[in-house]
Design a protein around this motif. Structure first.
Motif, mmCIF file in Angstrom:
data_model
loop_
_atom_site.group_PDB
_atom_site.id
_atom_site.type_symbol
_atom_site.label_atom_id
_atom_site.label_comp_id
_atom_site.label_asym_id
_atom_site.label_seq_id
_atom_site.Cartn_x
_atom_site.Cartn_y
_atom_site.Cartn_z
ATOM 1 N N MET A 47 15.100 48.871 -36.132
ATOM 2 C CA MET A 47 14.758 49.855 -35.493
ATOM 3 C C MET A 47 15.944 50.823 -35.468
ATOM 4 S SD MET A 47 13.692 50.224 -31.420
ATOM 5 C CE MET A 47 15.012 49.189 -30.670
ATOM 6 N N ILE A 48 15.147 52.338 -35.343
ATOM 7 C CA ILE A 48 16.746 53.409 -35.199
ATOM 8 C C ILE A 48 16.514 54.142 -34.084
ATOM 9 C CG2 ILE A 48 17.506 55.507 -36.308
ATOM 10 C CD1 ILE A 48 16.904 54.422 -39.209
ATOM 11 N N THR A 49 17.390 54.401 -33.363
ATOM 12 C CA THR A 49 17.267 55.290 -32.183
ATOM 13 C C THR A 49 18.469 56.211 -32.135
ATOM 14 O OG1 THR A 49 19.024 53.795 -30.738
ATOM 15 C CG2 THR A 49 16.426 53.053 -30.808
ATOM 16 N N GLY A 50 17.917 57.558 -31.309
ATOM 17 C CA GLY A 50 19.125 58.483 -31.469
ATOM 18 C C GLY A 50 18.644 59.496 -30.580
ATOM 19 N N ILE A 51 19.222 60.708 -30.625
ATOM 20 C CA ILE A 51 19.110 61.970 -29.903
ATOM 21 C C ILE A 51 18.931 63.323 -30.868
ATOM 22 C CG2 ILE A 51 19.622 63.370 -28.019
ATOM 23 C CD1 ILE A 51 21.118 61.162 -26.584
ATOM 24 N N THR A 52 18.019 63.968 -30.935
ATOM 25 C CA THR A 52 17.818 65.114 -31.672
ATOM 26 C C THR A 52 18.976 66.134 -31.375
ATOM 27 O OG1 THR A 52 16.176 66.186 -30.570
ATOM 28 C CG2 THR A 52 15.421 64.598 -32.149
ATOM 29 N N GLU A 53 19.119 67.060 -32.019
ATOM 30 C CA GLU A 53 19.942 68.221 -31.669
ATOM 31 C C GLU A 53 19.340 69.118 -30.653
ATOM 32 O OE1 GLU A 53 20.968 70.805 -34.877
ATOM 33 O OE2 GLU A 53 21.616 69.285 -36.225
ATOM 34 N N GLU A 54 18.051 68.950 -30.393
ATOM 35 C CA GLU A 54 17.549 69.549 -29.076
ATOM 36 C C GLU A 54 17.800 68.954 -27.988
ATOM 37 O OE1 GLU A 54 16.779 70.908 -32.806
ATOM 38 O OE2 GLU A 54 16.201 69.211 -32.248
ATOM 39 N N GLY A 55 18.167 67.511 -28.078
ATOM 40 C CA GLY A 55 18.267 66.693 -26.912
ATOM 41 C C GLY A 55 17.155 65.597 -26.796
ATOM 42 N N ILE A 56 16.193 65.559 -27.499
ATOM 43 C CA ILE A 56 15.321 64.514 -27.320
ATOM 44 C C ILE A 56 15.443 63.160 -27.655
ATOM 45 C CG2 ILE A 56 12.659 64.109 -28.085
ATOM 46 C CD1 ILE A 56 12.110 67.050 -28.164
ATOM 47 N N LYS A 57 15.180 62.260 -26.985
ATOM 48 C CA LYS A 57 15.662 60.916 -27.517
ATOM 49 C C LYS A 57 14.380 60.334 -28.474
ATOM 50 C CE LYS A 57 17.716 59.775 -22.964
ATOM 51 N NZ LYS A 57 17.483 60.975 -22.330
ATOM 52 N N TYR A 58 14.864 59.352 -29.390
ATOM 53 C CA TYR A 58 13.717 58.938 -30.096
ATOM 54 C C TYR A 58 14.157 57.457 -30.583
ATOM 55 C CZ TYR A 58 16.924 60.035 -34.038
ATOM 56 O OH TYR A 58 17.969 60.033 -35.058
ATOM 57 N N ALA A 59 13.273 56.936 -30.888
ATOM 58 C CA ALA A 59 13.141 55.528 -31.457
ATOM 59 C C ALA A 59 12.157 55.432 -32.338
ATOM 60 C CB ALA A 59 13.087 54.305 -30.367
ATOM 61 N N VAL A 60 12.426 54.888 -33.561
ATOM 62 C CA VAL A 60 11.381 54.403 -34.642
ATOM 63 C C VAL A 60 11.704 53.206 -35.292
ATOM 64 C CG1 VAL A 60 11.063 56.963 -35.531
ATOM 65 C CG2 VAL A 60 12.906 55.336 -36.611
ATOM 66 N N ARG A 61 10.465 52.435 -35.269
ATOM 67 C CA ARG A 61 10.532 51.075 -35.685
ATOM 68 C C ARG A 61 9.491 50.764 -36.949
ATOM 69 N NH1 ARG A 61 9.992 46.595 -31.115
ATOM 70 N NH2 ARG A 61 12.267 46.747 -31.180
ATOM 71 N N ASN A 62 10.129 49.919 -37.818
ATOM 72 C CA ASN A 62 9.129 49.598 -39.017
ATOM 73 C C ASN A 62 8.550 48.116 -38.676
ATOM 74 O OD1 ASN A 62 8.504 47.916 -41.346
ATOM 75 N ND2 ASN A 62 8.891 49.749 -42.346
ATOM 76 N N ALA A 63 7.044 48.608 -38.509
ATOM 77 C CA ALA A 63 6.214 47.272 -38.198
ATOM 78 C C ALA A 63 4.885 47.365 -38.457
ATOM 79 C CB ALA A 63 6.449 47.010 -36.563
ATOM 80 N N GLY A 64 3.954 46.356 -38.785
ATOM 81 C CA GLY A 64 2.593 46.506 -38.884
ATOM 82 C C GLY A 64 2.342 46.659 -40.541
ATOM 83 N N ASN A 65 1.178 46.839 -40.903
ATOM 84 C CA ASN A 65 0.581 46.979 -42.006
ATOM 85 C C ASN A 65 -0.037 48.393 -42.507
ATOM 86 O OD1 ASN A 65 1.028 44.381 -42.949
ATOM 87 N ND2 ASN A 65 -0.516 43.639 -41.310
ATOM 88 N N VAL A 69 10.633 63.150 -37.150
ATOM 89 C CA VAL A 69 10.850 63.183 -35.665
ATOM 90 C C VAL A 69 11.864 64.427 -35.429
ATOM 91 C CG1 VAL A 69 11.662 62.379 -33.563
ATOM 92 C CG2 VAL A 69 10.091 61.036 -34.838
ATOM 93 N N ARG A 70 13.044 64.247 -36.167
ATOM 94 C CA ARG A 70 14.171 65.386 -36.132
ATOM 95 C C ARG A 70 13.508 66.595 -36.742
ATOM 96 N NH1 ARG A 70 19.144 64.495 -35.184
ATOM 97 N NH2 ARG A 70 20.191 62.481 -34.618
ATOM 98 N N SER A 71 12.558 66.819 -37.565
ATOM 99 C CA SER A 71 12.104 67.752 -38.292
ATOM 100 C C SER A 71 11.331 68.526 -37.243
ATOM 101 C CB SER A 71 11.266 67.678 -39.457
ATOM 102 O OG SER A 71 10.771 68.750 -40.068
ATOM 103 N N ILE A 72 10.392 67.627 -36.336
ATOM 104 C CA ILE A 72 9.178 68.399 -35.541
ATOM 105 C C ILE A 72 10.035 68.893 -34.540
ATOM 106 C CG2 ILE A 72 7.543 67.534 -34.042
ATOM 107 C CD1 ILE A 72 6.689 65.570 -36.201
#
Length: 411
Positions: free
Chosen positions: A1-19, A199-202
């Protein structure tokens, strides 16, 4: 899992899971408890009307964009959050994530669409009133937190909904849909770096839009209070008696107390048939069809409730059993074996529930909003396993002591 905060200040988390399926959610830290200065129920009504058109697309496009791809678009509102979420095939995750952002930041709240949606929400309010087993929860919290922001009804009232207009909805969105109050989470069978870049691009696309909010009024613990103790019976002339017994409980931020209360409530009336009250009231005596013990932590307080429905003649017997079992938990500590089994059951239930990608995605968003981070599974396991019998007993007294229990009965 990767977590972070975009330059605009939005917190995010992404996780590889599923098929084959991917999930995304945009969570906003604003709900019914943040409606001071607005009509009651506006958070829920904003959630409904976000889908009614944006600067670029009309309501029909929004509501069909993902469905045409076989996906789903949904949302919900609680006392403290508004959540937009989507389920799609993995190849369509960028479309779903972009649509969530467009809805959140570009909705225009067309007046003609709002008038139509008022009828839908007022009908939703009526349907809750026609369902005593659902309505009783709202009334219980309204009485328990009387005079505080947590007392507000999520759906509002027919009168408050009728009074809302496009300008007020835009003002609520501008006030609360700001980067520091938003988390974006994605779960899917894709490279995590790729999902992070998406997420960062959006987020960057809405750099000038999502950062323009007014200063948000922050609630304080002093606004909540210790809750009101009450005992009330309301004649609903229903075929079944519905009863709630409970009171205030630890807040989201009281971690040790919160985890011990989760364990306690799961033992008392969790989803398993071997819960204390389920085993006695349903399996042994057949006095109820269902009994549950729920715990909802909020930022500055919480509520724990034992709920059941029964025939009128069984109400006194059910209440006696509940009080007796609460007193047993308060009078003596659990044995080592019983406590260990309860912990193992809770952790197993949690692990199974999080096998769902959607559940993971929503849980990640909630954690980011409440705590600013997502605890690793092994950290949660260690904290649950560290709960002592003395702590469970302490919370049984604090949460379910006779001196603080409220009671609401619908006859």
């Amino acid at each position: 899992m990767i977590t972070g905060i975009t330059e605009e200040g939005i917190k995010y988390a992404v996780r590889n899971a599923g098929n084959a399926v991917a999930y995304c959610a945009l969570s906003v830290k604003a709900g019914t408890a943040d409606e001071a200065g607005f009509h009651t129920g506006i958070a829920h009504f904003v959630e409904h009307t976000l889908f009614k058109g944006t600067a670029r697309h009309d309501a029909d496009y929004i509501n069909n964009r993902l469905e045409r791809l076989g996906g789903e678009l949904n949302a919900y509102t609680t006392k403290e959050e508004i959540v937009l979420h989507a389920t799609v095939l993995k190849k369509d995750i960028a479309k779903a994530a972009s649509l969530l952002a467009e809805i959140a930041f570009e909705s225009t709240f067309p007046e003609e669409e709002i008038e139509v949606e008022k009828g839908v929400v007022i009908d939703e309010i009526a349907s809750y009133k026609d369902s005593p087993s659902e309505d009783i929860y709202d009334v219980f919290e309204e009485k328990l937190f009387a005079g505080s922001p947590l007392s507000s009804l999520i759906l509002g009232t027919p009168e408050s909904v009728q009074a809302m207009d496009s300008e007020e909805l835009r003002r609520f969105r501008t006030t609360f849909f700001t980067p520091g109050r938003i988390s974006f989470t994605v779960v899917g069978p894709l490279p995590e770096k790729k999902m992070e870049e998406m997420v960062r691009s959006i987020s960057a696309k809405y750099r000038n839009t999502c950062a323009c909010g007014a200063k948000c009024p922050e609630r304080k613990a002093s606004d909540i209070g210790d809750g009101t103790v009450f005992d009330e019976t309301i004649d609903k002339k229903d075929h079944q008696v519905n009863c709630l017994i409970g009171g205030t409980a630890p807040s989201m931020n009281s971690e040790e107390d919160r985890l011990a209360t989760i364990l306690l409530c799961n033992m008392l009336g969790g989803p398993a048939s071997n819960s204390i009250l389920g085993r006695i009231l349903r399996e042994r005596h057949g006095w109820v069809y269902n009994v549950e013990c729920s715990y909802t932590p909020y930022s500055d307080s919480g509520v724990a409730i034992i709920a059941f429905g029964c025939d009128g003649e069984n109400l006194p017997k059910c209440e006696r059993v509940i009080r007796r079992q609460l007193h047993l938990l308060q009078d003596r500590e659990l044995s080592r074996e019983r406590l260990k089994a309860a912990k193992r059951q809770l952790l197993g239930q949690n692990a199974i529930s999080l096998e769902s990608g959607e559940a993971q995605c929503l849980s990640m968003g909630r954690s980011l909003m409440c705590f600013g981070r997502i605890s690793p599974d092994e950290e949660l396991t260690a904290k649950v396993m560290a709960i002592t019998a003395a702590k469970v007993r302490e919370m049984a007294v604090k949460v379910f002591g006779d001196h603080k229990l409220s009671r609401l009965v619908y006859l």
